[in-house]
Scaffold this active site. Structure first.
Site, PDB file in Angstrom:
ATOM      1  N   TYR A 176      -2.832 -10.332   4.935  1.00 22.48           N
ATOM      2  CA  TYR A 176      -2.700  -8.944   5.392  1.00 22.48           C
ATOM      3  C   TYR A 176      -4.077  -8.426   5.761  1.00 22.48           C
ATOM      4  CZ  TYR A 176      -1.493  -3.918   5.209  1.00 22.48           C
ATOM      5  OH  TYR A 176      -1.327  -2.582   5.493  1.00 22.48           O
ATOM      6  N   TYR A 225     -13.487  -3.051  -0.260  1.00 24.10           N
ATOM      7  CA  TYR A 225     -14.648  -2.413  -0.886  1.00 24.10           C
ATOM      8  C   TYR A 225     -15.851  -3.342  -1.051  1.00 24.10           C
ATOM      9  CZ  TYR A 225     -17.516   0.541  -3.876  1.00 24.10           C
ATOM     10  OH  TYR A 225     -18.547   1.279  -4.382  1.00 24.10           O
ATOM     11  N   ARG A 237      -8.431   0.216   6.066  1.00 24.80           N
ATOM     12  CA  ARG A 237      -8.339   0.478   4.630  1.00 24.80           C
ATOM     13  C   ARG A 237      -9.354  -0.336   3.827  1.00 24.80           C
ATOM     14  NH1 ARG A 237      -4.349   3.494   2.350  1.00 24.80           N
ATOM     15  NH2 ARG A 237      -2.558   4.057   3.642  1.00 24.80           N
ATOM     16  N   THR A 247       0.832  -1.213   0.000  1.00 22.87           N
ATOM     17  CA  THR A 247       0.000   0.000   0.000  1.00 22.87           C
ATOM     18  C   THR A 247       0.863   1.258   0.000  1.00 22.87           C
ATOM     19  OG1 THR A 247      -1.621  -1.217   1.310  1.00 22.87           O
ATOM     20  CG2 THR A 247      -1.898   1.159   1.196  1.00 22.87           C
ATOM     21  N   THR A 248       1.932   1.244   0.803  1.00 20.92           N
ATOM     22  CA  THR A 248       2.815   2.402   0.940  1.00 20.92           C
ATOM     23  C   THR A 248       3.486   2.767  -0.382  1.00 20.92           C
ATOM     24  OG1 THR A 248       3.202   1.760   3.232  1.00 20.92           O
ATOM     25  CG2 THR A 248       4.754   3.331   2.308  1.00 20.92           C
ATOM     26  N   ILE A 289       6.038  -5.412   9.603  1.00 15.12           N
ATOM     27  CA  ILE A 289       6.258  -4.836   8.275  1.00 15.12           C
ATOM     28  C   ILE A 289       5.921  -3.367   8.443  1.00 15.12           C
ATOM     29  CG2 ILE A 289       5.516  -4.745   5.867  1.00 15.12           C
ATOM     30  CD1 ILE A 289       5.078  -7.781   6.015  1.00 15.12           C
ATOM     31  N   LYS A 294       0.225 -10.421   8.360  1.00 19.14           N
ATOM     32  CA  LYS A 294       0.520  -9.037   8.743  1.00 19.14           C
ATOM     33  C   LYS A 294      -0.797  -8.487   9.294  1.00 19.14           C
ATOM     34  CE  LYS A 294       1.770  -4.455   6.981  1.00 19.14           C
ATOM     35  NZ  LYS A 294       2.006  -3.608   5.791  1.00 19.14           N
TER      36      LYS A 294
END
Length: 291
Positions: free
Chosen positions: A136, A110, A141, A47-48, A206, A164
């Protein structure tokens, strides 16, 4: 098999030029900064990395470049996830994963699947993945939380090696730690809670902030893993202000400004993300200067 995932992994940001193109000189600078700072592994296309704004061709070129710069010095994890299971399976098939050690795949966002839908989604990934898979969970998010029960159910599959976990419900993390298989890794996805998670029996982090302060952050996690939590918490408390700054106006805007202040790369982002405000940039600058 997945022992390399213990300690500090960093979710690499993607440096951009002012015209929006990928800043490959900045990419090299960031990779070298993280390696020299002593992190244990690097995560590409998380994502980062603003991966949702990268084209297929850009992703391919970025991956190849990072693999080349890394030159097998550190293990690499690649992010392949989304909310279309069939498309993820296709992407795994089309991606050259030969230089990677694991895949990080996020809970679908979503479309808000049920727990059974999440399980079946990951079972398909498990059955077709060429590499070990890290789950994850990041409800803030994705809009969907993967329960401890679903995580534990998935932990029995052969390619699923860990999670994660970035829920803000620490009790959920404790439930996973309590009942997980011995070799199943529990990795923090929340920088502020990484050391408490390690102290509770987790395996590391992470990290976002770890690429801005790789030496301090990776040392903190190593102290936690070795049982020296008192010394580890001293580092955490010192970093606490900048942990807040890094996420105050969203990720990766905060970490990119930190990296700019550190002289690693510039802080350009792709819309809809924008750089941090002048006020926050000043606070970050003061912290970096005094530390």
């Amino acid at each position: 098999m997945s022992a390399f995932l213990k300690g500090t992994g960093v979710a690499l940001a993607t440096p951009f030029n002012s015209n929006g193109s990928i800043d490959y000189k900045g990419v090299e600078s960031l990779v070298e900064y993280c390696i020299n700072g002593g992190v244990e592994y690097m995560v590409v296309l998380g994502t980062t990395a603003e991966s949702v704004t990268l084209s297929k061709e850009e992703k391919k070129e970025l991956v190849q470049y990072i693999v080349k710069i890394n030159n097998k010095r550190l293990p690499l994890v690649i992010g392949i996830g989304g909310n279309n299971t069939a498309a993820i399976l296709e992407e795994m098939k089309d991606t050259d994963t030969s230089d990677f050690d694991a895949i990080l795949s996020v809970v679908p966002m979503y479309n808000k699947p049920s727990q059974e839908g999440i399980y079946q989604h990951y079972k398909m990934i498990n059955d077709q993945s060429p590499l070990p898979v890290l789950l994850y969970n990041v409800p803030s998010r994705t809009g969907t939380n993967m329960s401890a029960e679903t995580t534990l159910r998935l932990s029995k599959l052969d390619k699923i090696v860990g999670i994660k976990e970035a829920t803000d419900d620490f009790t959920q993390v404790l439930r996973i730690l309590k009942d997980k298989p011995k070799d199943f890794l529990v990795i923090s996805g929340d920088d502020a809670l990484a050391l408490p998670l390690v102290a509770a029996g987790g395996d590391g982090v992470i990290s976002v902030i770890g690429q801005g302060f790789p030496e301090e952050f990776s040392n903190m996690i190593r102290l936690g893993l070795s049982g020296d939590t008192k010394e580890g918490f001293e580092i955490l408390y010192k970093l606490l202000p900048v942990l807040d700054y890094a996420f105050e106006e969203g990720n990766p805007a905060g970490i990119k400004n930190i990296l700019k202040k550190k002289g690693v790369c510039d802080d350009y982002l792709r819309l809809p993300l924008v750089p941090v405000s002048n006020d926050l940039a000043d606070k970050i600058g003061e912290f970096v200067k005094s530390n």
